[in-house]
Design an enzyme around this catalytic site. Structure first.
Site, PDB file in Angstrom:
ATOM      1  N   GLY A  34      -1.235   0.799  12.032  1.00 44.52           N
ATOM      2  CA  GLY A  34      -2.398   0.006  12.393  1.00 44.52           C
ATOM      3  C   GLY A  34      -3.673   0.622  11.862  1.00 44.52           C
ATOM      4  O   GLY A  34      -3.665   1.693  11.241  1.00 44.52           O
ATOM      5  N   ALA A  35      -4.782  -0.047  12.123  1.00 42.64           N
ATOM      6  CA  ALA A  35      -6.086   0.471  11.717  1.00 42.64           C
ATOM      7  C   ALA A  35      -6.345   1.806  12.417  1.00 42.64           C
ATOM      8  O   ALA A  35      -6.092   1.955  13.612  1.00 42.64           O
ATOM      9  CB  ALA A  35      -7.184  -0.535  12.075  1.00 42.64           C
ATOM     10  N   HIS A  84     -14.131   7.938   2.424  1.00 37.97           N
ATOM     11  CA  HIS A  84     -12.748   8.235   2.027  1.00 37.97           C
ATOM     12  C   HIS A  84     -12.728   9.136   0.795  1.00 37.97           C
ATOM     13  O   HIS A  84     -11.959  10.097   0.731  1.00 37.97           O
ATOM     14  CB  HIS A  84     -11.976   6.946   1.732  1.00 37.97           C
ATOM     15  CG  HIS A  84     -11.410   6.289   2.940  1.00 37.97           C
ATOM     16  ND1 HIS A  84     -10.129   6.514   3.376  1.00 37.97           N
ATOM     17  CD2 HIS A  84     -11.951   5.410   3.808  1.00 37.97           C
ATOM     18  CE1 HIS A  84      -9.907   5.805   4.465  1.00 37.97           C
ATOM     19  NE2 HIS A  84     -10.995   5.121   4.748  1.00 37.97           N
ATOM     20  N   GLU A 113      -9.564   2.798  -9.437  1.00 38.21           N
ATOM     21  CA  GLU A 113      -9.884   1.604  -8.662  1.00 38.21           C
ATOM     22  C   GLU A 113      -9.340   0.376  -9.372  1.00 38.21           C
ATOM     23  O   GLU A 113      -9.644   0.130 -10.541  1.00 38.21           O
ATOM     24  CB  GLU A 113     -11.390   1.497  -8.455  1.00 38.21           C
ATOM     25  CG  GLU A 113     -11.933   2.639  -7.620  1.00 38.21           C
ATOM     26  CD  GLU A 113     -13.428   2.564  -7.396  1.00 38.21           C
ATOM     27  OE1 GLU A 113     -14.058   1.556  -7.770  1.00 38.21           O
ATOM     28  OE2 GLU A 113     -13.969   3.537  -6.843  1.00 38.21           O
TER      29      GLU A 113
END
EC number: 2.7.1.156
Length: 179
Positions: A11-12, A51, A63
């Protein structure tokens, strides 16, 4: 040596990304961090910067919000482990771009099945544990993510579910991690 691809679900704020980063650093000496986030607003830019700062220079950051299979193959030419964070953002990006998510997931599965140049660690949010969403778009997203997780869980050698920072081995070998 056999390359073992890995799926990390949670989960988050469950600790899944930190766990996946530790796995990646233990798995290779030239890790790549393949980030799928689109920085569409200030809050998301701040999250991405945070992050990146937390990773420091331990990873080469790449990316790519949509062309995941292509970028995995490209990154495999110079990296021995590729951490993809995260699949649910990738699915969101595909939906926004009006791409066929099922076809993209099939392409990713085919790529991973054949790809042996580097270990791939996929991170994704498990979104199917809560209530049924109240709108069609959110239900579609949940269903697409769940289907992707099932297909990837089938082909990955190791699958973990992380909650409260603690990994549960769902498939494969228990990780040998320092405490």
């Amino acid at each position: 040596m056999m390359t073992r691809h890995c799926l990390v679900l949670g989960g988050a704020r469950s600790g899944k990304t930190s766990f996946a980063e530790r796995l990646a650093l233990r798995a290779g000496s030239r890790p790549a961090y393949l980030a799928t986030a689109n920085m569409l607003d200030d809050e998301m830019r701040d999250r991405v910067r945070s992050h990146q700062a937390g990773r420091g220079e331990r990873f080469t950051t790449i990316e790519e919000p949509v062309e995941l299979s292509h970028m995995i193959i490209k990154a495999g030419a110079t990296h021995d482990v590729i951490l993809v964070d995260c699949l649910t953002l990738w699915i969101t990006n595909l939906l926004i771009a009006s791409e066929d998510v099922a076809t993209a997931v099939s392409e990713l599965c085919a790529t991973l099945t054949e790809f042996k140049a580097a270990k791939v660690i996929l991170v994704s949010n498990e979104v199917g544990l809560g209530i049924v969403p109240d709108n069609a778009m959110a239900r579609t997203f949940r269903d697409l993510a769940g289907s992707a997780h099932q297909r990837l869980g089938e082909i990955c050698d190791d699958v973990y579910f992380v909650a409260a920072g603690l990994p549960l081995t769902m498939k494969g070998d228990a990780p040998q991690m320092p405490s």
